[in-house]
Structure formats: C-alpha cells, structure tokens
Write a protein that holds these residues in place. Structure first.
Motif, short mmCIF file in Angstrom:
data_model
loop_
_atom_site.label_atom_id
_atom_site.label_comp_id
_atom_site.label_asym_id
_atom_site.label_seq_id
_atom_site.Cartn_x
_atom_site.Cartn_y
_atom_site.Cartn_z
N HIS A 339 0.82 -1.21 0.00
CA HIS A 339 0.00 0.00 0.00
C HIS A 339 0.86 1.26 0.00
N SER A 340 1.83 1.32 0.90
CA SER A 340 2.67 2.51 1.00
C SER A 340 3.88 2.46 0.08
N TRP A 374 2.70 4.63 16.19
CA TRP A 374 3.78 3.66 16.17
C TRP A 374 3.35 2.35 16.85
N ARG A 375 3.65 1.23 16.18
CA ARG A 375 3.34 -0.09 16.71
C ARG A 375 4.54 -1.01 16.47
N GLY A 458 -1.30 2.18 4.52
CA GLY A 458 -0.30 1.17 4.77
C GLY A 458 0.63 1.55 5.91
N THR A 459 1.77 0.87 5.97
CA THR A 459 2.71 1.07 7.07
C THR A 459 4.04 1.62 6.56
N PHE A 460 4.74 2.32 7.46
CA PHE A 460 6.07 2.85 7.19
C PHE A 460 6.95 2.36 8.33
N GLY A 461 7.80 1.37 8.06
CA GLY A 461 8.44 0.68 9.17
C GLY A 461 9.91 0.46 9.06
N GLN A 462 10.45 -0.09 10.16
CA GLN A 462 11.87 -0.40 10.26
C GLN A 462 12.04 -1.76 10.94
N PHE A 463 13.04 -2.51 10.48
CA PHE A 463 13.35 -3.83 11.02
C PHE A 463 14.37 -3.69 12.14
N ILE A 464 14.10 -4.37 13.27
CA ILE A 464 14.98 -4.31 14.43
C ILE A 464 15.31 -5.73 14.86
N ASP A 465 16.60 -6.06 14.98
CA ASP A 465 16.96 -7.36 15.52
C ASP A 465 17.40 -7.20 16.97
N ALA A 466 17.07 -8.19 17.79
CA ALA A 466 17.42 -8.13 19.20
C ALA A 466 18.93 -8.17 19.38
N ASP A 574 8.55 8.11 7.30
CA ASP A 574 9.14 6.77 7.18
C ASP A 574 10.43 6.70 7.98
N PRO A 575 10.56 5.73 8.90
CA PRO A 575 11.79 5.62 9.69
C PRO A 575 12.78 4.65 9.05
#
Length: 582
Positions: A339-340, A374-375, A458-466, A574-575
């Motif tokens: 979507h985004s 933010w989620r 839609g969503t605007f996101g970022q991937f984070i690993d622990a 968008d982050p």
C-alpha cells in the motif's frame, strides 16, 4: 537548484545559506517566487574539501500578504538542501578475493522506473587514529556493465558521505541507464613512496560503513538501511560430512495482500556456489526448496520470490545455505508494503550458532504522537528441536515505572509471532521502551521486531533485531558508532540506548560533525535494564546537520549498552533504523 513556488501566488523572498564554511553565496539574494518556482545559483569553495558529498541548506524567507494560517508575522521560511560531490577516478578493474576485514554492502543501486527513483547513499567512517585509504569496488548484477573500482582517502575520525554512489562515483545513470549490485570496501595500505597497492591490505579493520537505499518521491523518501557486512561472516559449504553447513535465516517475511518479499543472495569471494533457498511457515512446515546457482561475484535478487513460487504466507521464514562450490555467500530479504511502497531490509543471521539467555529488543512501541501511530510486531524463532519457555519483560523508556512481565512457550522449530506486542501481550498502550527476553539456559533464539507507523495508506516501518551482551559495549570497550544520521529539512533523528546486562551505566554521547572541529556531547545515566530514546542532535542545540556520526561510550558503571539511530523522513514519516556498530 530549483525552489518550488506556492500555487496561485507570486511572493517576494530573500535567500540565505546556513553556516557551512565552504558555502559562499546564493544568487539572487532577493526576488519574487512565482507559482512555478525559482532557480537559484549557489557558489561554493572546494579548495579545502576532500573527496565525498557535502550538503548545505538554502533558506528562502517568503513574505505573504496578510496573516493567514501559512504565515508567521507575514513571513515563512522555506528550506531546501543542496549538495556537491568531489569524486575520485574510477577504473574498470575487478577486486579479486576480499580480505577477511573487507566490508560488503549487499545491495547498492541507481534505478529509475515509473514514478520512482531508487538510489543508495553510502557512509564510510575512518575510526582509526591515522589517515586511511579505502578501495571501493562496485560489481553490478549484470556483469556486462563491468566491475569498477575507485580509491578514497579518509582522514582520522572523519565520515565520508557518498550520496547516490552508483551515479555520482561510477557514472551509471547519467545517460538514463540503471544498475544494481554489490559494493566492497577494503582498507588499502600504501606501498612505500609509490601509489597505493590494491593487494597490500592492512590487517586491522579501520572502518565502519553503511548504506541507505531509498525511493525518492514527490512526497519524500521511502528507505531501508543496508549494513556493511564483514567478509569473514559470509558462509560456504560444509567443510566435511561430519559438519553441517552454516544456515542463514530470514524472518518477518510475508506474501499477501499487504506485503511482498524480494530475496537477494550474493557471492563475494569470486568463486561459484550452488545455493538452496528453503521456505517455512510459522509452525516450521517446509513449503519450498529452491536451488540457485551463482557465478563468482554474482548478486541475484529474486523479486516477489514467494509469489513467483505460488506461495501465500502471512508470517514465515527463509533458510539459505551453500550446497556445493567454493563460493562464500550472504543473503537478505526486502519486505515491501504493497500500500505505501515502503521497504524494510532483513539481513540473514546464522541459525543455531550463537546461544544466549538474555536478549533485548529496543525501540518497541505503542505510541500515538499526533502525527504518527507507532506499533511493534515481534517474532521469536526457536531453531532447536525442543520447546523453549521464555519470559518477556517490558522496560518503559525514561521511566521508573515497574516493568511488566509475561511468559510463553515457543515450540520446536516454531516462529512465534507477537503482533502489536505491547497492547496484545502486555496490555499497554501509548508507551515505548525495550523488551527483554530471557530463558533458563543459553538458547540460540532469533528475536526480531518491526516497528512501524500505521496509517490509512499502509505502514512505514523499520526492522529491528534483538541484541545481546555480545553486541554491547562496557566501560573498557571502544565506542559504538552510529552512521547516516541527519537533522535537517529532510530528516530528523532519534537515538536509542539500551542497557542489556542488568547493571547501571553512564553513557557519553558525542555528535561528530563533518564541518566542525567542535564535538558536542552529553552524558546520560542509565539504570539497570534502562532504555532511553531522544532527539540527540536537536537536544544539543544543533540544526541543519548532515552526515552526522554519533558515538556511544560507557564512562561509568558496570553495565553494557547497545544503541541505534532512527532517521525519520520529515514528509513521509518513514523511519530507517541504523544499528550501532562496534
């Protein structure tokens, strides 16, 4: 440079530059701004500038009639960035087998399509005490376009910006052509009094590097962070029948109405490799084995990989391994919101190799700010053959509130999804912080998160690993480095810091500026397991900052910390998540 106008209005303006020492003047300094915009000429002095990209801001003070909602006492400020790049000579030459301390950026490109323009901005920081040379080799996915090399000089403590590197440095795109491929960065030692010898490689890693690949639109940018991986971390086939091959895992992937997944595999040693790509659902059921043969030095990106193989998947994972050949490979997935159009990059991690009993996912959120919602969706992979009982503890940011705890069991081979983690599993809303995941014994879990702005488009996101204690630094360790930061008319930056060992620590935060001999800094005390996120650049009173690097140093306490930068587009919100590097 072109400054757009305001529809239906012709308005008087005055122009000025920010305080970069090399930006000398802007012409005309005053005039009228018509609806179609105005072209300005910026004069710069490149005499003392080294190789790299340098950016300043042009401000127009536009006078509006009356005092409508758009004006501030009749005047509003319009800012626009302008950049200059000083490039180095390029030669058509292959790099050969990389040394172990070479850094590999798995996807860089300059790609123009319908209503889209993709480019890669690269940063190379020399964190040593002496001047260094770095050989940059671009290998396109289409070998017919030719491998190209250049060498840059970087002073000690300096971060060199290489904006739109494929077009600006390697000349691809000037005539409308496109290319995507792999960038290798290797340190080069000088060969006596002569020219630098490309094979005379220093034995100490002196650089940290990263890339941001993004789509430039009329409404801002949509981007993803791409790490520079050490060649020593690339995997090959099993050494013998008694040892299994290392397997790289990718999670947070999907193929449905909302998301699609592109998968990339790259070979970096110059030797061919046969690869097997396997797809699993969240319960561990295998859906596909896909063999792939790579030539030496080849990068292959398989767009809409799951859809092309008739797989629909809401939550799944991918495994990649080398089955034969002498090549060394890595892998990534780019998960795109349908979507985004926003992408996020997932890097492959070795499965079943590194076991810990304490993991920390920083930057978890359920926050409504007025301009963003933010989620965070977490996932926990248990690659072992036995179920694992895990405890999740949420520590809110900037707060002495009591941590919230929950627990669950992750089955053998299961990918446990925790969508809308804070609200669904902790019962918390309008809060941000860090989630700590603990187990009774060291276990090779893979824990990731996707933190995103949820919108009607839609969503605007970022991937984070622990992170774990192995990723963190303490009082006796060298600083963490966060590249690619900016606070300007284009982007704003938040920096997050998490304590990961249950002990307090005091952190010195320094902002390394490209145009200043002064290094602004502050100290932040963190309690045991504490987490803080703040707009560091703004909080130090800095404005119009481009190509900043932040260092995080533990100066007191027995705790260990990890960190990140979140660079947010001012228009799209968008982050881009930039993980701190050792």
């Amino acid at each position: 440079m072109h400054i757009p106008g305001f529809p239906g209005q012709t308005l008087p303006f005055t122009a000025q530059l920010d305080n970069k020492p090399w930006a000398k003047s802007v012409q005309p300094m005053m005039g009228v701004l018509p609806p179609e915009g105005v072209d300005l000429i910026v004069t710069v002095d490149i005499t003392d500038l080294p190789n790299g990209t340098f950016t300043t801001t042009v401000f127009l003070l536009v006078t509006f009639p009356g005092s409508g909602t758009i004006s501030n006492q009749g005047v509003t400020q319009v800012g626009a960035p302008v950049s200059i790049s000083l490039v180095t000579p390029v030669t058509p030459k292959a790099g050969g087998t990389p040394p172990q301390n070479a850094l590999i950026i798995g996807s860089v490109g300059h790609l123009d399509g319908i209503n889209s323009h993709w480019q890669s901005d690269v940063r190379v920081a020399n964190i040593s005490q002496t001047k260094a040379k770095y050989q940059l080799t671009f290998t396109p996915d289409d070998a017919a376009k030719g491998v190209k090399q250049t060498i840059i000089d970087v002073d000690p403590g300096v971060t060199t910006a290489l904006d739109d590197i494929i077009k600006t440095w390697y000349g691809i795109g000037a005539l409308g052509e496109t290319a995507n491929g792999v960038l290798e960065i290797r340190p080069v030692a000088s060969a006596g009094k002569g020219l630098p010898a490309n094979d005379d490689v220093s034995v100490t890693t002196t650089a940290v590097a990263s890339s941001r690949a993004y789509n430039v639109t009329s409404q801002g940018t949509l981007g993803q962070f791409i790490p520079a991986l050490p060649f020593s971390g690339f995997i090959g086939r099993a050494v013998d029948q008694a040892h299994a091959a290392t397997v790289l895992g990718l999670q947070q992937i999907a193929q449905n109405a909302d998301f699609r997944t592109n998968v990339g595999v790259l070979e970096a040693s110059g030797q061919p490799a046969s690869v097997l790509i396997s797809v699993f659902d969240s319960k561990g059921g295998k859906l596909l084995d896909f063999p792939l043969d790579l030539k030496g030095g080849e990068q292959r990106q398989l767009n809409s990989f799951l859809a092309q193989n008739k797989i629909s998947l809401n939550d799944g994972r991918i495994e990649v391994k080398v089955t034969s050949g002498e090549g060394k490979i890595s892998t990534y997935a780019s998960v795109v919101d349908n979507h985004s159009g926003d992408p996020l990059l997932v890097s492959g991690v070795p499965l079943g190799v590194n076991a810990f009993d304490h993991f920390v996912l920083p930057g978890a959120a359920d926050l409504n700010t007025g301009i963003a919602a933010w989620r965070t969706d977490m996932q926990i992979l248990n690659p072992t053959t036995t179920p694992q009982f895990v405890t999740l503890t949420f520590y809110p940011q900037n707060s002495n509130a009591v941590p919230q705890t929950t627990s669950l069991t992750v089955g053998a081979g299961e990918l446990k999804k925790l969508d809308n983690t804070l609200a669904s599993f902790f019962g918390l809303t309008n809060v941000g912080g860090a989630v700590h995941v603990t187990t009774a014994n060291a276990t090779p879990l893979v824990i990731t998160g996707r933190t995103y702005n949820l919108t009607s488009n839609g969503t605007f996101g970022q991937f984070i690993d622990a992170v774990t204690s192995a990723d963190a630094v303490g009082k006796s360790d060298r600083p963490l480095q966060i590249l690619q930061l900016e606070d300007s008319v284009r982007y704003r930056t938040n920096v997050g810091i998490a304590e990961v060992t249950g002990k307090p620590a005091t952190v010195q935060v320094q902002v390394i500026l490209p145009d200043s001999k002064i290094t602004p800094s502050t100290q932040i005390p963190l309690p045991a397991n504490g987490f803080v996120q703040l707009p560091v650049i703004q909080s130090l009173g800095l404005t119009n900052v481009y190509n900043a690097r932040v260092t995080l140093t533990v100066v007191d306490g027995d705790g260990k910390i990890s960190g990140y930068g979140s660079v947010i587009d001012q228009q799209t919100q968008d982050p881009t998540y930039v993980k701190a590097q050792k």
